[in-house]
Structures are given as C-alpha cells and as structure tokens.
Design an enzyme around this catalytic site. Sequence first.
Site, mmCIF file in Angstrom:
data_model
loop_
_atom_site.group_PDB
_atom_site.id
_atom_site.type_symbol
_atom_site.label_atom_id
_atom_site.label_comp_id
_atom_site.label_asym_id
_atom_site.label_seq_id
_atom_site.Cartn_x
_atom_site.Cartn_y
_atom_site.Cartn_z
ATOM 1 N N TYR A 53 50.736 -17.240 87.266
ATOM 2 C CA TYR A 53 49.712 -16.757 86.336
ATOM 3 C C TYR A 53 50.094 -15.393 85.750
ATOM 4 C CZ TYR A 53 46.417 -20.411 87.837
ATOM 5 O OH TYR A 53 45.790 -21.606 88.092
ATOM 6 N N GLY A 217 38.034 -26.046 79.179
ATOM 7 C CA GLY A 217 38.790 -25.049 78.430
ATOM 8 C C GLY A 217 38.103 -24.615 77.144
ATOM 9 N N GLY A 218 36.780 -24.684 77.125
ATOM 10 C CA GLY A 218 36.008 -24.300 75.940
ATOM 11 C C GLY A 218 35.710 -25.449 74.998
ATOM 12 N N PHE A 221 32.184 -26.444 73.926
ATOM 13 C CA PHE A 221 31.426 -25.600 72.999
ATOM 14 C C PHE A 221 31.924 -25.759 71.562
ATOM 15 C CE2 PHE A 221 31.277 -23.660 77.195
ATOM 16 C CZ PHE A 221 29.906 -23.532 77.376
#
Length: 302
Positions: A53, A217-218, A221
């Site tokens: 990461y 992951g969005g 929306f």
Amino acid sequence: MDRVKINQHVSFSNVIQGFWRAKDWQWTPQQLNRYINELVERGITTMDHADIYGNYTCEGIFGEALKLSPNLRNHLEIVSKCGIILPSNKIEQADGHRYDHSKKHIIQSVERSLKQLQIEQLDAVLIHRPSPLMDPHEITEAVKILVKEGKIKSFGVSNFNKSQYDLLSKCLVCDKLHITLNQLEVSPYTLDAIEDGTINHMYKDDVKMMSWSPLAGGKLFDLEDEKTARITAVISPLAQKYQVTTTAIIMAWLNKHPASIMPVFGTQKIHRVDEALQGMELSLTDQEWFDIYTASLGHDIP
C-alpha cells in the site's frame, strides 16, 4: 461494538479500518494518531494493511503514528497482507508486477511489515491474491515458521475462490494449521462471492470474512451507472424510512448476512465512520435485504 472471534488468540471489531490510502491523506503522525484513537473510542480496533500500500509506505506511516502512543498497540488488532510484487525502488527485487508466494518472500514480507509498523507480532497475515504458481507447501512452511517464531497470531487469504482456498487449506490442515480469514470483494454492487458459493464455502469451514470495497469503490454513489441506479432506487427510500444515510443502509445489508462479514472501511472522515457504525446497529427485514439483492442482480429471484 460486536466482536468476531477469529481463533482462540484473537478477535476483530466487526468494522475494520483500512489504510490503503494513508499516503494520500498526507497527515502528520500526530493527526493519524488522533484518528486511530478516535476509532478505538468507537470500538473499531482492527486495522487492515498490506505491504504494497502506498508504494510500500503506508505501514511505515502507521508505525510512526503508533509510536506516539506505545500503549495503543494493546488495544489494536493489526492485519497485513503479502504476496504481490509491484515495481518500486523501495525494496529489493521489486522489478516487475507479479505474485511471489515463496517461503522466503512471505517471511521477509512479514518481517518488513513488523519493522515498518513498529510492532512485534501481527494479529493476522493474509496472502493478498492467489497465484497460478502457488505452491501450498511453500506457503505452509512459511506459516509454520512464522507461528513458531511468534510473529503472527493467525493466517488467512484474500481474494481466494473455493478451489484456491481448498488447495491451500488441505495442505495447511495436514500440519494442524488452518485458514481463519478470507478478505473478499463484497457489496450490494458486487455479488460474485455470494453467487459463486465462495461465501457459503467459507461459512461452512468457519472461515471469517472481511469485505474490501463494501461501497464498491464509490460505484454505489455513481448515479449514472445503470446498476447503481437500480440499487439506489431501493436504498434511498430505506434511508428515508430509517432516517440514516445510504452508507448506513449498505452496512446494514452486509451485516445481515449470517457469516459475520466484516467491512473494511477506508475513509479518513470520522463522520463516515459514524455512518457505518449506525448501519451496523440497524436491522433490515428479509424483504428489504432481498429487494437490494434483486436490484443488483437486475432480475427477480426464481
């Protein structure tokens, strides 16, 4: 907050904080330390990492924040993942994109994670992704060494389907070891692990599940997405009915599954965390759960 027992040595909070974006937050160690403490105050004690990461930097960022409160480690469960190589100048032999599940790499990755996180033991280490070249005997040997040396409390996998899990699990069991966790992509938008039987397979073997990208992951929306529009048409009235946010309804949908799926939430905003926690306290009816499910499928159940 409810706890999920992983094995006889460790239990997790039923909402998990992920740190894959920690580099992008650009916080000082003091700011991140404050945020971790705010999470713990809310009962979120399990922290999810991976060696790769932030171009191999996020564990070190977390470690610097943790160092500011030495006693804070006693209130946390720290998870990390290994097995992916990404091109980077941060570590040796990171000269391409591949998977490495060799005993040497797994052990070195865990030791590097411990150093970066500034801790002595991981509560769990996961193999980040399955590899076509996966040798279950190599992984088993690495796990045996890490357990014997006290560097991990539990072992798991991530993104493993049924056959990949079975291949590794059979080898581990021969050495009286076992897979305790599988981190899968699960959300009202992403139903693959439900539809292909992976979740049922894990539930059968009492393997606990973490859900990465519980908000897809969005995508959940993005109202221009046709699938999202279908799901939102169901979720929005429920949010109004229960006087909560869309995020809370999504968390409630995940939490209703009997397999105790633990969402990994990657936000840096504490009010979003509170929305998630509100959803974990909400009980949807079976009909409401299936209404969201069939909206995602795009058709009714048989």
